[in-house]
Motif scaffolding. Structure first.
Motif, PDB file in Angstrom:
ATOM      1  N   GLY A  39       5.529  -6.222  19.675  1.00 41.45           N
ATOM      2  CA  GLY A  39       4.184  -6.792  19.595  1.00 41.45           C
ATOM      3  C   GLY A  39       3.579  -6.633  18.215  1.00 41.45           C
ATOM      4  O   GLY A  39       4.289  -6.583  17.209  1.00 41.45           O
ATOM      5  N   THR A  40       2.256  -6.583  18.181  1.00 39.41           N
ATOM      6  CA  THR A  40       1.555  -6.396  16.917  1.00 39.41           C
ATOM      7  C   THR A  40       0.881  -5.032  16.903  1.00 39.41           C
ATOM      8  O   THR A  40       0.706  -4.413  17.945  1.00 39.41           O
ATOM      9  CB  THR A  40       0.507  -7.498  16.694  1.00 39.41           C
ATOM     10  N   ALA A  41       0.515  -4.592  15.718  1.00 38.19           N
ATOM     11  CA  ALA A  41      -0.130  -3.298  15.572  1.00 38.19           C
ATOM     12  C   ALA A  41      -1.373  -3.441  14.705  1.00 38.19           C
ATOM     13  O   ALA A  41      -1.355  -4.142  13.685  1.00 38.19           O
ATOM     14  CB  ALA A  41       0.830  -2.294  14.925  1.00 38.19           C
ATOM     15  N   ASP A  42      -2.449  -2.807  15.128  1.00 35.25           N
ATOM     16  CA  ASP A  42      -3.648  -2.716  14.309  1.00 35.25           C
ATOM     17  C   ASP A  42      -3.476  -1.505  13.405  1.00 35.25           C
ATOM     18  O   ASP A  42      -3.206  -0.401  13.872  1.00 35.25           O
ATOM     19  CB  ASP A  42      -4.898  -2.549  15.184  1.00 35.25           C
ATOM     20  N   LEU A  43      -3.590  -1.716  12.096  1.00 34.99           N
ATOM     21  CA  LEU A  43      -3.294  -0.678  11.111  1.00 34.99           C
ATOM     22  C   LEU A  43      -4.523  -0.346  10.285  1.00 34.99           C
ATOM     23  O   LEU A  43      -5.472  -1.123  10.199  1.00 34.99           O
ATOM     24  CB  LEU A  43      -2.175  -1.153  10.181  1.00 34.99           C
ATOM     25  N   VAL A  44      -4.472   0.811   9.644  1.00 31.61           N
ATOM     26  CA  VAL A  44      -5.501   1.252   8.707  1.00 31.61           C
ATOM     27  C   VAL A  44      -4.793   1.718   7.442  1.00 31.61           C
ATOM     28  O   VAL A  44      -3.835   2.511   7.514  1.00 31.61           O
ATOM     29  CB  VAL A  44      -6.363   2.393   9.294  1.00 31.61           C
ATOM     30  N   VAL A  45      -5.245   1.231   6.291  1.00 27.95           N
ATOM     31  CA  VAL A  45      -4.697   1.656   4.998  1.00 27.95           C
ATOM     32  C   VAL A  45      -5.324   3.011   4.650  1.00 27.95           C
ATOM     33  O   VAL A  45      -6.533   3.131   4.561  1.00 27.95           O
ATOM     34  CB  VAL A  45      -5.018   0.630   3.894  1.00 27.95           C
ATOM     35  N   ILE A  46      -4.482   4.032   4.484  1.00 27.62           N
ATOM     36  CA  ILE A  46      -5.023   5.355   4.159  1.00 27.62           C
ATOM     37  C   ILE A  46      -4.745   5.762   2.716  1.00 27.62           C
ATOM     38  O   ILE A  46      -5.290   6.740   2.239  1.00 27.62           O
ATOM     39  CB  ILE A  46      -4.537   6.438   5.149  1.00 27.62           C
ATOM     40  N   ALA A  47      -3.917   5.021   2.033  1.00 28.49           N
ATOM     41  CA  ALA A  47      -3.673   5.302   0.599  1.00 28.49           C
ATOM     42  C   ALA A  47      -3.048   4.084  -0.049  1.00 28.49           C
ATOM     43  O   ALA A  47      -2.383   3.296   0.561  1.00 28.49           O
ATOM     44  CB  ALA A  47      -2.766   6.503   0.413  1.00 28.49           C
ATOM     45  N   VAL A  85       0.854  -1.187   0.000  1.00 26.77           N
ATOM     46  CA  VAL A  85       0.000   0.000   0.000  1.00 26.77           C
ATOM     47  C   VAL A  85       0.890   1.238   0.000  1.00 26.77           C
ATOM     48  O   VAL A  85       2.092   1.153   0.232  1.00 26.77           O
ATOM     49  CB  VAL A  85      -0.955   0.025   1.223  1.00 26.77           C
ATOM     50  N   ARG A  86       0.295   2.397  -0.254  1.00 26.67           N
ATOM     51  CA  ARG A  86       1.083   3.637  -0.279  1.00 26.67           C
ATOM     52  C   ARG A  86       1.253   4.260   1.092  1.00 26.67           C
ATOM     53  O   ARG A  86       2.266   4.899   1.362  1.00 26.67           O
ATOM     54  CB  ARG A  86       0.447   4.643  -1.234  1.00 26.67           C
ATOM     55  N   ALA A  87       0.265   4.105   1.993  1.00 24.67           N
ATOM     56  CA  ALA A  87       0.364   4.743   3.311  1.00 24.67           C
ATOM     57  C   ALA A  87      -0.488   4.017   4.344  1.00 24.67           C
ATOM     58  O   ALA A  87      -1.584   3.539   4.037  1.00 24.67           O
ATOM     59  CB  ALA A  87      -0.059   6.201   3.222  1.00 24.67           C
ATOM     60  N   LEU A  88       0.040   3.960   5.570  1.00 24.71           N
ATOM     61  CA  LEU A  88      -0.630   3.321   6.692  1.00 24.71           C
ATOM     62  C   LEU A  88      -0.642   4.259   7.886  1.00 24.71           C
ATOM     63  O   LEU A  88       0.213   5.136   8.016  1.00 24.71           O
ATOM     64  CB  LEU A  88       0.132   2.061   7.134  1.00 24.71           C
ATOM     65  N   THR A  89      -1.580   4.037   8.778  1.00 24.33           N
ATOM     66  CA  THR A  89      -1.554   4.672  10.090  1.00 24.33           C
ATOM     67  C   THR A  89      -1.992   3.622  11.097  1.00 24.33           C
ATOM     68  O   THR A  89      -2.478   2.558  10.717  1.00 24.33           O
ATOM     69  CB  THR A  89      -2.445   5.929  10.166  1.00 24.33           C
ATOM     70  N   THR A  90      -1.836   3.919  12.358  1.00 24.40           N
ATOM     71  CA  THR A  90      -2.319   2.988  13.373  1.00 24.40           C
ATOM     72  C   THR A  90      -3.836   3.148  13.500  1.00 24.40           C
ATOM     73  O   THR A  90      -4.380   4.223  13.254  1.00 24.40           O
ATOM     74  CB  THR A  90      -1.671   3.242  14.731  1.00 24.40           C
ATOM     75  N   ALA A  91      -4.486   2.079  13.918  1.00 24.35           N
ATOM     76  CA  ALA A  91      -5.928   2.145  14.136  1.00 24.35           C
ATOM     77  C   ALA A  91      -6.245   3.150  15.230  1.00 24.35           C
ATOM     78  O   ALA A  91      -7.250   3.863  15.151  1.00 24.35           O
ATOM     79  CB  ALA A  91      -6.469   0.759  14.488  1.00 24.35           C
ATOM     80  N   ALA A  92      -5.383   3.248  16.240  1.00 23.10           N
ATOM     81  CA  ALA A  92      -5.606   4.208  17.330  1.00 23.10           C
ATOM     82  C   ALA A  92      -5.578   5.646  16.809  1.00 23.10           C
ATOM     83  O   ALA A  92      -6.424   6.468  17.181  1.00 23.10           O
ATOM     84  CB  ALA A  92      -4.566   4.018  18.427  1.00 23.10           C
ATOM     85  N   ALA A  93      -4.619   5.963  15.937  1.00 22.89           N
ATOM     86  CA  ALA A  93      -4.537   7.319  15.375  1.00 22.89           C
ATOM     87  C   ALA A  93      -5.752   7.602  14.490  1.00 22.89           C
ATOM     88  O   ALA A  93      -6.323   8.700  14.526  1.00 22.89           O
ATOM     89  CB  ALA A  93      -3.246   7.492  14.585  1.00 22.89           C
ATOM     90  N   TYR A  94      -6.159   6.612  13.712  1.00 24.24           N
ATOM     91  CA  TYR A  94      -7.327   6.773  12.846  1.00 24.24           C
ATOM     92  C   TYR A  94      -8.601   6.973  13.675  1.00 24.24           C
ATOM     93  O   TYR A  94      -9.408   7.858  13.386  1.00 24.24           O
ATOM     94  CB  TYR A  94      -7.457   5.551  11.930  1.00 24.24           C
TER      95      TYR A  94
END
Length: 85
Positions: free
Chosen positions: A77-85, A41-50
């Protein structure tokens, strides 16, 4: 990724001054930037930030894809991510 755990510092000497930002948020942003290639993907953020951005009024024209429990190199650990681009 912006957060409270960062510091702005001035670097340089006479005739040359640079501003830089350091801290956990900057470290995480760099790791997510690198990890975006692994997620193809082009860009990610954490689920918490989203989630925080949404609580403050951020919205998108379409739902963003969540990717839970991802292993990000250099992040404990692991991270919950969100695809933003």
């Amino acid at each position: 990724v912006l957060g409270a755990n960062m510091d702005m510092i001035d670097l340089g000497g006479e005739g040359r001054l640079e501003c830089s930002v350091i801290g956990d948020a900057v470290h995480l942003a760099a790791k997510l930037d690198k990890h975006s290639k692994a997620e193809d993907v082009r860009a990610l953020t954490t689920a918490a930030a989203y989630d925080l951005a949404r609580a403050q009024g951020f919205s998108t024209a379409r739902p963003l894809e969540r990717r839970d429990a991802r292993r990000v190199e250099g992040v404990a650990g692991t991270a919950d991510l969100v695809v933003i681009a």
